[in-house]
Design an enzyme around this catalytic site. Structure first.
Site, PDB file in Angstrom:
ATOM      1  CG  ASP A  62      -7.450  -2.342 -10.104  1.00  0.00           C
ATOM      2  OD1 ASP A  62      -6.119  -2.748 -10.129  1.00  0.00           O
ATOM      3  OD2 ASP A  62      -8.112  -1.692 -10.973  1.00  0.00           O
ATOM      4  CB  SER A  63      -8.158   1.439  -5.575  1.00  0.00           C
ATOM      5  OG  SER A  63      -6.989   1.079  -5.240  1.00  0.00           O
TER       6      SER A  63
HETATM    7  P1  ITT Z   1      -1.510  -3.996  -6.685  1.00  0.00           P
HETATM    8  O1  ITT Z   1      -2.241  -4.006  -8.096  1.00  0.00           O
HETATM    9  O2  ITT Z   1      -0.398  -4.900  -6.378  1.00  0.00           O
HETATM   10  O3  ITT Z   1      -2.535  -4.202  -5.541  1.00  0.00           O
HETATM   11  P2  ITT Z   1      -1.128  -1.193  -7.059  1.00  0.00           P
HETATM   12  O4  ITT Z   1      -0.707  -0.178  -6.330  1.00  0.00           O
HETATM   13  O5  ITT Z   1      -0.331  -1.478  -8.442  1.00  0.00           O
HETATM   14  O6  ITT Z   1      -0.925  -2.696  -6.256  1.00  0.00           O
HETATM   15  P3  ITT Z   1      -3.738  -0.512  -8.238  1.00  0.00           P
HETATM   16  O7  ITT Z   1      -3.236  -0.825  -9.556  1.00  0.00           O
HETATM   17  O8  ITT Z   1      -5.069  -0.930  -7.753  1.00  0.00           O
HETATM   18  O9  ITT Z   1      -2.567  -1.242  -7.177  1.00  0.00           O
HETATM   19  O10 ITT Z   1      -3.266   1.152  -8.466  1.00  0.00           O
HETATM   20  C1  ITT Z   1      -3.939   1.865  -7.191  1.00  0.00           C
HETATM   21  C2  ITT Z   1      -3.151   3.337  -7.326  1.00  0.00           C
HETATM   22  O11 ITT Z   1      -4.248   4.065  -6.972  1.00  0.00           O
HETATM   23  C3  ITT Z   1      -2.146   3.256  -6.191  1.00  0.00           C
HETATM   24  O12 ITT Z   1      -0.901   2.988  -6.571  1.00  0.00           O
HETATM   25  C4  ITT Z   1      -2.325   4.891  -6.128  1.00  0.00           C
HETATM   26  O13 ITT Z   1      -1.593   5.502  -6.961  1.00  0.00           O
HETATM   27  C5  ITT Z   1      -3.983   5.090  -6.179  1.00  0.00           C
HETATM   28  N1  ITT Z   1      -4.507   4.942  -5.045  1.00  0.00           N
HETATM   29  C6  ITT Z   1      -5.557   3.963  -4.754  1.00  0.00           C
HETATM   30  N2  ITT Z   1      -5.880   3.837  -3.472  1.00  0.00           N
HETATM   31  C7  ITT Z   1      -5.158   4.926  -2.721  1.00  0.00           C
HETATM   32  C8  ITT Z   1      -5.389   5.573  -1.602  1.00  0.00           C
HETATM   33  O14 ITT Z   1      -6.030   4.921  -0.818  1.00  0.00           O
HETATM   34  N3  ITT Z   1      -4.745   6.839  -1.178  1.00  0.00           N
HETATM   35  C9  ITT Z   1      -3.866   7.377  -2.181  1.00  0.00           C
HETATM   36  N4  ITT Z   1      -3.975   6.751  -3.620  1.00  0.00           N
HETATM   37  C10 ITT Z   1      -4.508   5.574  -3.804  1.00  0.00           C
END
Ligand code: ITT
Length: 202
Positions: free
Chosen positions: A72-73
């Site tokens: 989660d990021s």
């Molecule tokens: P999952 O929950 O299915 O893993 P998700 O994309 O919904 O997929 P998150 O809820 O963790 O995952 O949201 C992460 C968002 O944060 C991601 O969609 C990007 O908008 C941003 N993000 C995270 N890491 C990133 C990166 O390395 N580069 C750019 N944006 C990032």
């Protein structure tokens, strides 16, 4: 070959996580959610990256009995009191759209001068084993929100983010260079010994 499930629907995130795991753990096979039978996924209701990563990894183990990782990021912008944070993926609403998220973030920072455009990417990686052992690692990379998007590599907010000490935006970096400095690379590499040990036991 030992298998680990990465519980994400984000294909680009999966690519990054798989790339790092395969480089670090010899013989590991990394499966994504498309490689297993669909299961009911609980909503990500926590207000921390750690909490939401654990929700995803626990659900994956419960459904598949496989050792499971989840990430989660998001991006935390100082001038926005650390938002979008856990709301990063859908910051501009649904359906999720990276380009619209980036436009909204730029608009929100329109009046913020260079010296106050600090931000950080944060990543929590959760690893849960079928025995119920749970582990969390956190990775952070600090940087600046640019005045306009640059580059087309990576995903999400990468075109708008330049890490401290870098000349290029994240979206202008090669895959290896992003992995080396990224929040995800840092968190996952810290988790690698734990995953490798758990897989050796199976
Ligand atoms: P999952 O929950 O299915 O893993 P998700 O994309 O919904 O997929 P998150 O809820 O963790 O995952 O949201 C992460 C968002 O944060 C991601 O969609 C990007 O908008 C941003 N993000 C995270 N890491 C990133 C990166 O390395 N580069 C750019 N944006 C990032």
């Amino acid at each position: 070959m030992s298998q680990v499930l990465v519980a994400t629907h984000n294909a680009k995130k999966l690519t990054e996580l798989r790339r790092i795991l395969v480089a670090e753990i010899s013989g590991v096979e990394v499966l994504g959610l498309d490689d297993v039978a669909p299961y009911d996924e609980p909503p990500e209701v926590e207000n921390t990256f750690e909490g939401n990563a654990l929700i995803k990894a626990r659900a994956a183990v419960a459904a598949t009995s496989m050792p499971s990782l989840a990430d989660d990021s998001g991006i935390c912008v100082d001038a926005l009191n650390s938002m979008p944070g856990v709301l990063s993926a859908r910051w501009s609403g649904t359906p999720r759209d990276d380009a619209r998220n980036n436009e909204l973030l730029l608009a929100q920072l329109a009046d913020i001068p260079d010296e106050r455009r600090h931000a950080e990417f944060r990543c929590a990686v959760a690893f849960v084993t079928p025995d119920g052992d749970e582990f969390i690692e956190i990775g952070v990379v600090r940087g600046t929100i640019l005045l306009a998007g640059r580059g087309s590599n990576g995903f999400g907010y990468d075109p708008l983010f330049r890490a401290d000490g870098q000349t290029y935006s994240n979206a202008e970096l090669s895959a290896d260079d992003k992995d080396r400095i990224s929040h995800r690379g840092r968190a996952l590499r810290d988790m690698v010994p734990t995953v490798a040990k758990a897989l050796r036991r199976r």
